[in-house]
Design a protein around this motif. Structure first.
Motif, mmCIF file in Angstrom:
data_model
loop_
_atom_site.group_PDB
_atom_site.id
_atom_site.type_symbol
_atom_site.label_atom_id
_atom_site.label_comp_id
_atom_site.label_asym_id
_atom_site.label_seq_id
_atom_site.Cartn_x
_atom_site.Cartn_y
_atom_site.Cartn_z
ATOM 1 N N PHE A 313 -4.832 20.278 11.036
ATOM 2 C CA PHE A 313 -3.779 20.050 10.046
ATOM 3 C C PHE A 313 -3.587 18.543 9.864
ATOM 4 O O PHE A 313 -2.891 17.902 10.641
ATOM 5 C CB PHE A 313 -2.457 20.692 10.486
ATOM 6 N N PRO A 314 -4.208 17.963 8.820
ATOM 7 C CA PRO A 314 -4.007 16.535 8.562
ATOM 8 C C PRO A 314 -2.677 16.297 7.861
ATOM 9 O O PRO A 314 -2.294 17.045 6.952
ATOM 10 C CB PRO A 314 -5.185 16.177 7.655
ATOM 11 N N LEU A 315 -1.972 15.263 8.281
ATOM 12 C CA LEU A 315 -0.693 14.905 7.670
ATOM 13 C C LEU A 315 -0.722 13.416 7.343
ATOM 14 O O LEU A 315 -0.849 12.576 8.242
ATOM 15 C CB LEU A 315 0.465 15.210 8.626
ATOM 16 N N VAL A 316 -0.619 13.090 6.071
ATOM 17 C CA VAL A 316 -0.709 11.695 5.628
ATOM 18 C C VAL A 316 0.698 11.126 5.473
ATOM 19 O O VAL A 316 1.522 11.683 4.739
ATOM 20 C CB VAL A 316 -1.470 11.587 4.295
ATOM 21 N N LEU A 317 0.968 10.012 6.169
ATOM 22 C CA LEU A 317 2.269 9.348 6.061
ATOM 23 C C LEU A 317 2.208 8.279 4.976
ATOM 24 O O LEU A 317 1.274 7.470 4.948
ATOM 25 C CB LEU A 317 2.667 8.708 7.387
ATOM 26 N N PRO A 318 3.193 8.242 4.083
ATOM 27 C CA PRO A 318 3.190 7.222 3.033
ATOM 28 C C PRO A 318 3.490 5.843 3.598
ATOM 29 O O PRO A 318 4.253 5.698 4.554
ATOM 30 C CB PRO A 318 4.309 7.693 2.096
ATOM 31 N N ALA A 319 2.883 4.821 3.017
ATOM 32 C CA ALA A 319 3.222 3.446 3.371
ATOM 33 C C ALA A 319 4.633 3.138 2.884
ATOM 34 O O ALA A 319 5.146 3.790 1.968
ATOM 35 C CB ALA A 319 2.219 2.487 2.739
ATOM 36 N N LEU A 320 5.266 2.145 3.479
ATOM 37 C CA LEU A 320 6.641 1.819 3.102
ATOM 38 C C LEU A 320 6.734 1.396 1.646
ATOM 39 O O LEU A 320 7.728 1.698 0.967
ATOM 40 C CB LEU A 320 7.197 0.722 4.018
ATOM 41 N N ARG A 321 5.702 0.718 1.113
ATOM 42 C CA ARG A 321 5.732 0.299 -0.285
ATOM 43 C C ARG A 321 5.705 1.500 -1.238
ATOM 44 O O ARG A 321 6.025 1.367 -2.420
ATOM 45 C CB ARG A 321 4.566 -0.635 -0.576
ATOM 46 N N GLU A 322 5.305 2.680 -0.715
ATOM 47 C CA GLU A 322 5.274 3.902 -1.513
ATOM 48 C C GLU A 322 6.567 4.711 -1.386
ATOM 49 O O GLU A 322 6.708 5.748 -2.031
ATOM 50 C CB GLU A 322 4.087 4.775 -1.081
ATOM 51 N N ARG A 323 7.494 4.235 -0.561
ATOM 52 C CA ARG A 323 8.768 4.937 -0.366
ATOM 53 C C ARG A 323 9.909 3.917 -0.332
ATOM 54 O O ARG A 323 10.768 3.935 0.545
ATOM 55 C CB ARG A 323 8.739 5.777 0.918
ATOM 56 N N GLY A 364 3.013 -4.481 7.122
ATOM 57 C CA GLY A 364 3.287 -3.948 8.460
ATOM 58 C C GLY A 364 4.189 -2.740 8.457
ATOM 59 O O GLY A 364 4.584 -2.244 9.513
ATOM 60 N N ASN A 365 4.576 -2.286 7.246
ATOM 61 C CA ASN A 365 5.345 -1.062 7.053
ATOM 62 C C ASN A 365 6.707 -1.074 7.764
ATOM 63 O O ASN A 365 7.337 -2.126 7.852
ATOM 64 C CB ASN A 365 4.490 0.144 7.452
ATOM 65 N N VAL A 366 7.140 0.087 8.263
ATOM 66 C CA VAL A 366 8.496 0.220 8.810
ATOM 67 C C VAL A 366 8.689 -0.695 10.009
ATOM 68 O O VAL A 366 9.768 -1.263 10.216
ATOM 69 C CB VAL A 366 8.779 1.686 9.200
ATOM 70 N N ARG A 367 7.649 -0.859 10.806
ATOM 71 C CA ARG A 367 7.745 -1.723 11.983
ATOM 72 C C ARG A 367 8.029 -3.163 11.561
ATOM 73 O O ARG A 367 8.843 -3.854 12.169
ATOM 74 C CB ARG A 367 6.444 -1.643 12.787
ATOM 75 N N GLU A 368 7.380 -3.616 10.506
ATOM 76 C CA GLU A 368 7.618 -4.972 10.006
ATOM 77 C C GLU A 368 9.029 -5.091 9.445
ATOM 78 O O GLU A 368 9.701 -6.121 9.634
ATOM 79 C CB GLU A 368 6.588 -5.334 8.940
ATOM 80 N N LEU A 369 9.503 -4.054 8.762
ATOM 81 C CA LEU A 369 10.856 -4.083 8.214
ATOM 82 C C LEU A 369 11.889 -4.276 9.311
ATOM 83 O O LEU A 369 12.827 -5.061 9.161
ATOM 84 C CB LEU A 369 11.139 -2.790 7.437
ATOM 85 N N ARG A 370 11.711 -3.559 10.421
ATOM 86 C CA ARG A 370 12.682 -3.709 11.508
ATOM 87 C C ARG A 370 12.684 -5.145 12.043
ATOM 88 O O ARG A 370 13.746 -5.712 12.317
ATOM 89 C CB ARG A 370 12.369 -2.754 12.662
ATOM 90 N N ASN A 371 11.500 -5.735 12.180
ATOM 91 C CA ASN A 371 11.412 -7.117 12.657
ATOM 92 C C ASN A 371 12.114 -8.079 11.702
ATOM 93 O O ASN A 371 12.811 -9.011 12.128
ATOM 94 C CB ASN A 371 9.945 -7.525 12.822
#
Length: 469
Positions: A313-323, A364-371
């Protein structure tokens, strides 16, 4: 004297018994050990306090009247030291005033001598059940706060709907997405919503472990099995027995280890390095990677048979720029986390600051946002505005609308590699080739950044020579 116990408690524990009477200590210890508990005895309050400081106990039973320091003084000492240990007081000279004082000092119950075995064991069982519930509630509160998946937009709603649908099954899940998109959080969500939620959740980042050590990390080793193996080591599979094992960056696992992992998945048993017997393991394996596994299989860098084992079961997570619609909620969540952890005064984010954050591409997505949120709160004297955000974000990075993005060509994987290469080069230049600072800015582990530079053809030696020149 206490007779043989008739009640077998559902919770077994390590108890500390404090009493100046040797016969009472012996009879209580015998009763608890017959019921399956572990019992440590002590004949004075001072020694009891030393024991509590040096080793963990699930609860304590203490006499009130003892030579020197009495049981109430012991309770007061525990309270002063902030030691949250459930205590049941016992006494042959009980009165209401004594019981009230003991309760005010934190005692959970107060029993009179002579003691009934059934009543004593029932009291202990109830105390342990209460302690277990409190521990579970505390763990749940911490888990919800630390591992909460914050979202408000449609992209993540679809992801969470798939998690809810698949979590209850034993299907193997392969989580795909860029670095920093929250793959471990999603893996934990699968675990928490599954029938294995009461078991362990164990993680291993395959990219962060040297190739020569990954077998030992996964399967464990016996003492003396290789140089430096000074003691037996239990591997991740055994640690995750009856639970979930999350293998992050599975695409970076060496080929020789892929073959061994495949065998474990097929046979459901492991053999420690240097061991001579197979050990059954009951583990649900969830994997994740930011790499294109199809391309790796075509290149011969990833085993096709293992690919078919893990790619159920592949599950693709959207990048932060896509959400980007989730950014306001994420900023509020991270700001609350950071201010609480540091004891800072809350600082609001102005609407134009949020808009600026939503325009950024977030490599860097969500991790970069937190930083970035933490950096903004650290530097801001008041409300965070657009100017502060522009200063905090890396310069020259394309925004989410592609305003400064270079024209790309090729497949999606090639374009992604090109984009990542440009972002890493920009950060390396910004931090004068410091790998530590660059890794922190991009939300990566330092070892992972080295591997990514190698994979993307970034010549670090040449960059450093250019800097020296």
């Amino acid at each position: 004297m206490l007779g043989p116990p008739n009640l077998v408690p559902s919770n077994l524990a390590h108890l500390l018994i404090v009493d100046d009477d040797a016969n009472t200590l012996a009879s209580l210890a015998r009763a608890f050990r017959l019921a399956g508990h572990e019992a440590t005895v002590c004949d004075n309050a001072g020694r009891a306090l030393d024991l509590v400081k040096s080793q963990p106990f699930d609860m304590m039973l203490s006499d009130v009247v003892m030579p020197g320091k009495d049981g109430l003084a012991l309770l007061q000492d525990l309270r002063n030291l902030g030691i949250a240990l459930p205590v049941v007081m016992i006494s042959g000279q009980a009165n209401i005033e004594m019981a009230v004082r003991a309760t005010r000092l934190g005692a959970i119950d107060f029993l009179e001598k002579p003691l009934s075995t059934d009543k004593l064991l029932l009291t202990v069982d109830n105390v342990l059940k209460l302690k277990r519930l409190e521990d579970e509630n505390r763990e749940l509160r911490q888990r919800v706060g630390k591992h909460e998946i914050v979202h408000s937009g449609e992209a993540m709603r679809r992801v969470m709907a798939q998690v809810d649908r698949v979590a209850a099954s034993e299907a193997r899940v392969c989580i795909l997405g860029e670095t920093g998109t929250g793959k471990e959080l999603i893996a934990r969500a699968f675990h928490d919503r599954s029938g294995r939620h009461g078991g362990p959740f164990v993680t291993l980042n395959c990219a962060a472990v040297p190739g020569e050590l990954i077998e030992s990390e996964l399967f464990g080793h016996e003492k003396g099995s290789f140089t430096g193996a000074a003691a037996r080591h239990i591997g991740k599979f055994e640690q995750a027995h009856h639970g979930t094992l999350f293998l992050d960056e599975i695409g970076d696992m060496p080929l020789v280890m892929q073959a061994k992992l495949l065998r474990v998945l097929e046979e459901r048993q492991v053999e420690r390095v240097g061991g001579d017997r197979a050990i059954p393991v009951d583990v649900r394996v969830i994997v994740a990677t930011h790499r294109n596994l199809d391309e790796l299989v075509k290149k011969g860098a990833f085993r096709q048979d293992l690919y078919h084992r893990i790619y159920v079961f592949p599950l693709v997570l959207p990048a932060l720029r896509e959400r980007a619609e989730d950014i306001p909620a994420l900023v509020a969540h991270f700001a609350a986390q950071v201010t609480e952890q540091n004891g800072w005064k809350a600082k609001p984010f102005e609407p134009d600051a949020i808009q600026e954050l939503q325009r950024y591409a977030w490599p860097g997505n969500v991790r970069e946002l937190r930083n970035v949120v933490e950096r903004l709160l650290l530097l801001a004297d008041g409300p965070v505005d657009r100017a502060a955000v522009r200063l905090a974000l890396p310069q020259g990075i394309p925004d989410a609308q592609g305003g400064a993005a270079p024209q790309a060509a090729g497949t999606l994987a090639q374009r992604t590699d090109s984009f990542e290469r440009e972002q890493i080069l920009a950060e390396l230049k910004r931090h004068t080739q410091s790998m530590t600072k660059t890794a922190k800015a991009l939300g990566l582990e330092r070892s992972h950044l080295y591997k990514k530079c190698q994979a993307l053809g970034i010549d670090l030696r040449a960059l450093r020579k250019g800097l020296d020149a």
